[in-house]
Design a protein around this motif. Structure first.
Motif: not given
Length: 307
Positions: A268-275
């Motif tokens: 979840l954190w990775t997806q948000r950081a990527h976005r």
């Protein structure tokens, strides 16, 4: 499961609010400063009353027809019964206080004016005096029930699976939590979660998962998590998200670069950081090419591999 944990967390908040309100009512009653509006906030027949909301939520969460003989189910059922008893004892106090505070002064005025005399006035006065004694007994009983119900809530929390939402409810207002549970926050977290750091870890993860980055950053700064590897790994992610939403793109990028080198990178954190990094790269394309390039490269490294 997480939705249920969120509801239990709200129930914990409601209980602590009711507990503090009850103590304030006892203090105001003793000093003759109590107003019916205070009583109405604690106990009544609608959702404006804290005990009414607590009772209804307990019934919805813990009242089941065919309870299995498991320790956690029994603990929850007993807590539900205790809250029900609290509500009904509180209603007895409410009724007694209303009679004492509203009707008795009117009778006193009528007697003083000579408008009320004879046997009926005497009977009324005896009834009001008896009601006042019952009111004081109900107030004392309610305070005792609150302490016993608090102890039962602690048993419920010990039996629950670990929940960041519940940990947050205990950490929201430390002074209130310590006042309600009559112990230090450290001792409470050790009791419920096995260690102080674990309670903070759960709360911080819940804050980050739910987008409360500034609040998570504040908890990450407390001394209690200084030795937690989990928290230290989460720190640059929290700071990066907080910097980005605070308008500091460069600071955000630097924090994400630190975080990308660490191992604690939940999906979840990775997806948000990527976005965020993708948006940052696009916004800096014309004004700072080097920064845009760094953000784009880092975003690419965070892209989940194809399945």
């Amino acid at each position: 499961m997480e939705q249920r944990a969120e509801r239990v967390a709200q129930l914990v908040r409601e209980f602590m609010e009711a507990f503090i309100l009850s103590k304030e009512i006892g203090e105001k009653l003793a000093s003759a400063e109590l107003d019916f509006a205070d009583v109405d906030r604690l106990v009544g027949l609608a959702e404006g009353s804290t005990l009414f909301r607590l009772k209804e939520e307990c019934h919805a969460l813990f009242r089941i027809d065919d309870a299995e003989p498991q320790a956690d189910v029994q603990a929850e059922e007993l807590f539900d019964l205790a809250v029900g008893a609290l509500y009904h004892e509180g209603m007895k106090f409410r009724e007694g206080y209303y009679t004492t505070a509203i009707y008795a002064p009117r009778l006193e005025r009528l007697i003083a004016e000579g408008s009320a005399a004879g046997p009926l006035a005497g009977v009324f006065w005896q009834a009001f005096e008896a009601g006042r004694r019952r009111m004081l007994e109900s107030e004392a009983e309610t305070e005792e029930l609150f302490r016993e119900t608090r102890d039962q809530l602690l048993i419920v929390l010990r039996h629950m699976p670990e929940s960041g939402a519940v940990a947050r409810s205990l950490l929201d207002y430390p002074e209130r939590t310590e006042k309600v549970f009559d112990t230090s926050l450290r001792a409470l977290l050790e009791d419920v979660y096995g260690s102080v750091a674990r309670g903070y870890e759960l709360a911080i993860q819940s804050l980050l998962d739910n987008g409360h980055f500034t609040e998570a950053e504040a908890l990450l700064a407390v001394p209690e998590v200084a030795d937690s590897r989990t928290c230290r790994a989460a720190e640059p992610f929290a700071r990066g998200m907080a910097r980005y939403y605070g308008g500091d793109d460069r600071g955000a990028l630097e924090e994400f670069e630190k975080w990308a080198s660490k191992g604690n990178r939940p999906a979840l954190w990775t997806q948000r950081a990527h976005r965020v990094l993708s948006a940052l790269a696009e916004s800096q394309e014309d004004s700072d090419g080097d920064m845009a390039k760094r953000a784009k490269k880092l975003a690419s490294s965070l892209t989940p591999p194809p399945t």
